[in-house]
Design a protein around this motif. Sequence first.
Motif, PDB file in Angstrom:
ATOM      1  N   ILE A  79      15.289  66.304  83.404  1.00  0.00           N
ATOM      2  CA  ILE A  79      15.729  65.640  84.561  1.00  0.00           C
ATOM      3  C   ILE A  79      14.445  65.410  85.442  1.00  0.00           C
ATOM      4  O   ILE A  79      14.180  64.715  86.316  1.00  0.00           O
ATOM      5  N   THR A  80      13.155  65.827  84.627  1.00  0.00           N
ATOM      6  CA  THR A  80      11.990  65.723  85.457  1.00  0.00           C
ATOM      7  C   THR A  80      11.521  64.486  85.584  1.00  0.00           C
ATOM      8  O   THR A  80      10.943  64.058  86.847  1.00  0.00           O
ATOM      9  N   LYS A  81      11.363  63.644  84.683  1.00  0.00           N
ATOM     10  CA  LYS A  81      10.933  62.152  84.788  1.00  0.00           C
ATOM     11  C   LYS A  81      11.803  61.611  85.787  1.00  0.00           C
ATOM     12  O   LYS A  81      10.913  60.800  86.740  1.00  0.00           O
ATOM     13  N   PRO A  82      12.705  61.052  85.831  1.00  0.00           N
ATOM     14  CA  PRO A  82      13.320  60.429  86.822  1.00  0.00           C
ATOM     15  C   PRO A  82      13.310  61.003  88.099  1.00  0.00           C
ATOM     16  O   PRO A  82      13.216  60.384  89.212  1.00  0.00           O
ATOM     17  N   LEU A  83      13.268  62.441  88.251  1.00  0.00           N
ATOM     18  CA  LEU A  83      13.162  63.104  89.461  1.00  0.00           C
ATOM     19  C   LEU A  83      11.609  62.675  90.233  1.00  0.00           C
ATOM     20  O   LEU A  83      11.451  62.277  91.257  1.00  0.00           O
ATOM     21  N   LEU A  84      10.515  62.751  88.993  1.00  0.00           N
ATOM     22  CA  LEU A  84       9.384  62.125  89.688  1.00  0.00           C
ATOM     23  C   LEU A  84       9.136  60.772  90.089  1.00  0.00           C
ATOM     24  O   LEU A  84       8.687  60.555  91.061  1.00  0.00           O
ATOM     25  N   CYS A  85      10.034  60.025  89.368  1.00  0.00           N
ATOM     26  CA  CYS A  85       9.899  58.805  89.646  1.00  0.00           C
ATOM     27  C   CYS A  85      10.530  58.531  91.005  1.00  0.00           C
ATOM     28  O   CYS A  85       9.940  57.649  92.059  1.00  0.00           O
ATOM     29  N   ASP A  86      11.701  59.316  91.500  1.00  0.00           N
ATOM     30  CA  ASP A  86      12.246  59.040  92.850  1.00  0.00           C
ATOM     31  C   ASP A  86      11.025  59.837  93.831  1.00  0.00           C
ATOM     32  O   ASP A  86      10.926  59.396  94.890  1.00  0.00           O
ATOM     33  N   TYR A  87      10.523  61.029  93.480  1.00  0.00           N
ATOM     34  CA  TYR A  87       9.573  61.664  94.423  1.00  0.00           C
ATOM     35  C   TYR A  87       8.538  60.952  94.838  1.00  0.00           C
ATOM     36  O   TYR A  87       8.007  60.833  95.841  1.00  0.00           O
ATOM     37  N   PHE A  88       7.902  60.131  93.891  1.00  0.00           N
ATOM     38  CA  PHE A  88       6.771  59.292  94.111  1.00  0.00           C
ATOM     39  C   PHE A  88       7.132  57.964  94.508  1.00  0.00           C
ATOM     40  O   PHE A  88       6.282  56.995  94.809  1.00  0.00           O
ATOM     41  N   GLY A  89       8.346  57.541  94.557  1.00  0.00           N
ATOM     42  CA  GLY A  89       8.752  55.976  95.268  1.00  0.00           C
ATOM     43  C   GLY A  89       8.341  55.047  94.098  1.00  0.00           C
ATOM     44  O   GLY A  89       7.994  53.820  94.436  1.00  0.00           O
ATOM     45  N   LYS A  91       9.683  53.041  90.196  1.00  0.00           N
ATOM     46  CA  LYS A  91      10.822  52.406  89.379  1.00  0.00           C
ATOM     47  C   LYS A  91      10.305  52.947  87.851  1.00  0.00           C
ATOM     48  O   LYS A  91       9.235  52.739  87.333  1.00  0.00           O
ATOM     49  N   MET A  92      11.730  53.001  86.983  1.00  0.00           N
ATOM     50  CA  MET A  92      11.395  53.167  85.729  1.00  0.00           C
ATOM     51  C   MET A  92      10.890  52.008  84.997  1.00  0.00           C
ATOM     52  O   MET A  92      11.637  50.721  85.040  1.00  0.00           O
ATOM     53  N   VAL A  93       9.954  52.088  84.150  1.00  0.00           N
ATOM     54  CA  VAL A  93       9.653  50.693  83.230  1.00  0.00           C
ATOM     55  C   VAL A  93       9.264  51.139  81.758  1.00  0.00           C
ATOM     56  O   VAL A  93       8.852  52.364  81.714  1.00  0.00           O
ATOM     57  N   MET A  94       9.183  50.175  81.097  1.00  0.00           N
ATOM     58  CA  MET A  94       9.160  50.469  79.443  1.00  0.00           C
ATOM     59  C   MET A  94       7.522  50.606  79.395  1.00  0.00           C
ATOM     60  O   MET A  94       6.892  49.518  79.581  1.00  0.00           O
ATOM     61  N   GLN A 123      10.175  55.265  78.484  1.00  0.00           N
ATOM     62  CA  GLN A 123      10.138  54.785  79.913  1.00  0.00           C
ATOM     63  C   GLN A 123       9.417  55.721  80.699  1.00  0.00           C
ATOM     64  O   GLN A 123       9.710  56.904  80.693  1.00  0.00           O
ATOM     65  N   VAL A 124       8.748  55.192  81.668  1.00  0.00           N
ATOM     66  CA  VAL A 124       7.710  55.967  82.870  1.00  0.00           C
ATOM     67  C   VAL A 124       8.031  55.424  84.133  1.00  0.00           C
ATOM     68  O   VAL A 124       8.158  53.929  84.074  1.00  0.00           O
ATOM     69  N   PRO A 125       7.721  56.282  84.983  1.00  0.00           N
ATOM     70  CA  PRO A 125       7.652  55.600  86.445  1.00  0.00           C
ATOM     71  C   PRO A 125       6.474  54.743  86.663  1.00  0.00           C
ATOM     72  O   PRO A 125       5.398  54.883  86.051  1.00  0.00           O
ATOM     73  N   ASP A 126       6.650  53.625  87.414  1.00  0.00           N
ATOM     74  CA  ASP A 126       5.484  52.689  87.184  1.00  0.00           C
ATOM     75  C   ASP A 126       4.340  53.211  88.280  1.00  0.00           C
ATOM     76  O   ASP A 126       3.349  52.358  88.399  1.00  0.00           O
ATOM     77  N   VAL A 127       4.409  54.330  88.742  1.00  0.00           N
ATOM     78  CA  VAL A 127       3.413  54.719  89.744  1.00  0.00           C
ATOM     79  C   VAL A 127       2.701  56.028  89.282  1.00  0.00           C
ATOM     80  O   VAL A 127       1.970  56.383  90.061  1.00  0.00           O
ATOM     81  N   CYS A 128       2.921  56.003  87.846  1.00  0.00           N
ATOM     82  CA  CYS A 128       2.146  56.929  87.269  1.00  0.00           C
ATOM     83  C   CYS A 128       0.838  56.575  86.181  1.00  0.00           C
ATOM     84  O   CYS A 128       0.987  55.242  85.642  1.00  0.00           O
ATOM     85  N   THR A 129      -0.029  57.288  85.974  1.00  0.00           N
ATOM     86  CA  THR A 129      -0.913  56.791  84.880  1.00  0.00           C
ATOM     87  C   THR A 129      -0.299  57.620  83.467  1.00  0.00           C
ATOM     88  O   THR A 129      -0.164  58.765  83.749  1.00  0.00           O
ATOM     89  N   VAL A 130      -0.303  57.156  82.535  1.00  0.00           N
ATOM     90  CA  VAL A 130       0.451  57.681  81.012  1.00  0.00           C
ATOM     91  C   VAL A 130      -0.631  58.182  80.373  1.00  0.00           C
ATOM     92  O   VAL A 130      -1.771  57.662  80.309  1.00  0.00           O
ATOM     93  N   LEU A 131      -0.518  59.405  80.055  1.00  0.00           N
ATOM     94  CA  LEU A 131      -1.237  60.437  79.131  1.00  0.00           C
ATOM     95  C   LEU A 131      -0.655  60.174  77.862  1.00  0.00           C
ATOM     96  O   LEU A 131       0.215  61.120  77.799  1.00  0.00           O
ATOM     97  N   LYS A 132      -1.221  59.808  77.018  1.00  0.00           N
ATOM     98  CA  LYS A 132      -0.893  59.626  75.784  1.00  0.00           C
ATOM     99  C   LYS A 132      -0.635  61.028  74.840  1.00  0.00           C
ATOM    100  O   LYS A 132      -1.649  62.027  75.171  1.00  0.00           O
TER     101      LYS A 132
END
Length: 418
Positions: A79-89, A91-94, A123-132
């Motif tokens: 549940i970490t990823k959806p929680l972080l999406c909500d915590y930082f305001g 939305k999930m994107v591909m 899928q990742v939150p659109d407010v993050c920088t993705v680390l490959k």
Amino acid sequence: MEKKYAGIITIGDELLIGQVIDTNSSWIAQQLNQVGIQVKKRLAVGDNRTDIWEALDSMMNETDLILITGGLGPTADDITKPLLCDYFGGKMVMHQETLEHVEHIFQHILKRPMIERNILQAQVPDVCTVLKNEKGTAPGMLFEKNNTRIIAMPGVPHEMKWIMLNHVLPNIPNWYSTGFIIHKTLLTAGIGESFLAEKIKDIEESLPEHIKLAYLPNYGMVRLRLSAWGIDKTTLEKDVDNYFNLLKIRTENDLVTDEDETMEQVIGRLLTSRKQTLVTAESCTGGYIAHLLSKHAGSSVFFKGSIVAYANIIKEELLQVPHNTLITVGAVSKETVTQMVKEVRIKMNADYSIAVSGIMGPGGATAEKPVGMVWIAVASKENVEVKEFHFRFDRERNIGLTAINALNMLRQMIVDNR
């Protein structure tokens, strides 16, 4: 330049019930210390949304960097990823690059079809920088809020380490002016923590504010670790060295090593430098001494092997302990370990040998031979030394104490060239 602090959050019910040991946070803490960041808090929380949210809240105001591991997998309890999406305001994107990476893993490495759960890994939150994540399907994610960086990584150790080594640690100098953290450690044996503290009391009291002393006791040994933080590395190293040398002089009679190494590593270094070899004959420890010696890479240079003579018949047939000795004085006796240590060294053609026999508990004791009674022998080509010990703990700790005392007896024999 100010001190920079980090917090570590490890997520998973398996950590809280003891099913999995958390090695991630200790490794992360070691790496952060090397780049000048002090870990202020470590929290392990279960797969519970409220607990994870509160852990983040508690660290946001205290730390400059938060490292999170776990809960990024494809199952319902991750549940970490959806929680972080909500915590930082957000939305999930591909994330297209991640999706292509996941597809490549399934098509060319695993060679099996993808299902919807696997696709959702991209899928990742659109407010993050993705680390490959080159080692797995779950990417790392970097968030920033109120001057704090939050990095979420998979709980799988080799995946977490890849992200740390490739995306986090190289960027620390770009993110922070950290100063320097220095640790120096020495190892003592044969002296209790309280007696050691009394012996070095005046040195400890004289330490300046930027240098701290820690006592780390374990199985008949105590580590003393000096830790210091400062801006000028040269001055800091000089300050630490001065106090470290005082500790070395004061603990000279109990000192095993002035490096951050284990007792078995000390033995290996001593024997390797002398091009000498060691074998063991173990009864009560069941091969634990051999395990300690052989778990380090390169130990075959000095460690030839072991005879685990747990049953008396093995002591008789392989180590030539006389049947009459076992009948009259028993397996837990000076006579038995003396024969064991002599025979195993000769039989396996080694320079040194160790033999142990004792009663680890909880059963097997008598009035004459209580739980914790152990005979330890060490031998060279010229000498045999035998000692009786009485430990007072549970089976696991008695085994550990037997092993460490046996290795320390051998260390003293090697150092004295006996």
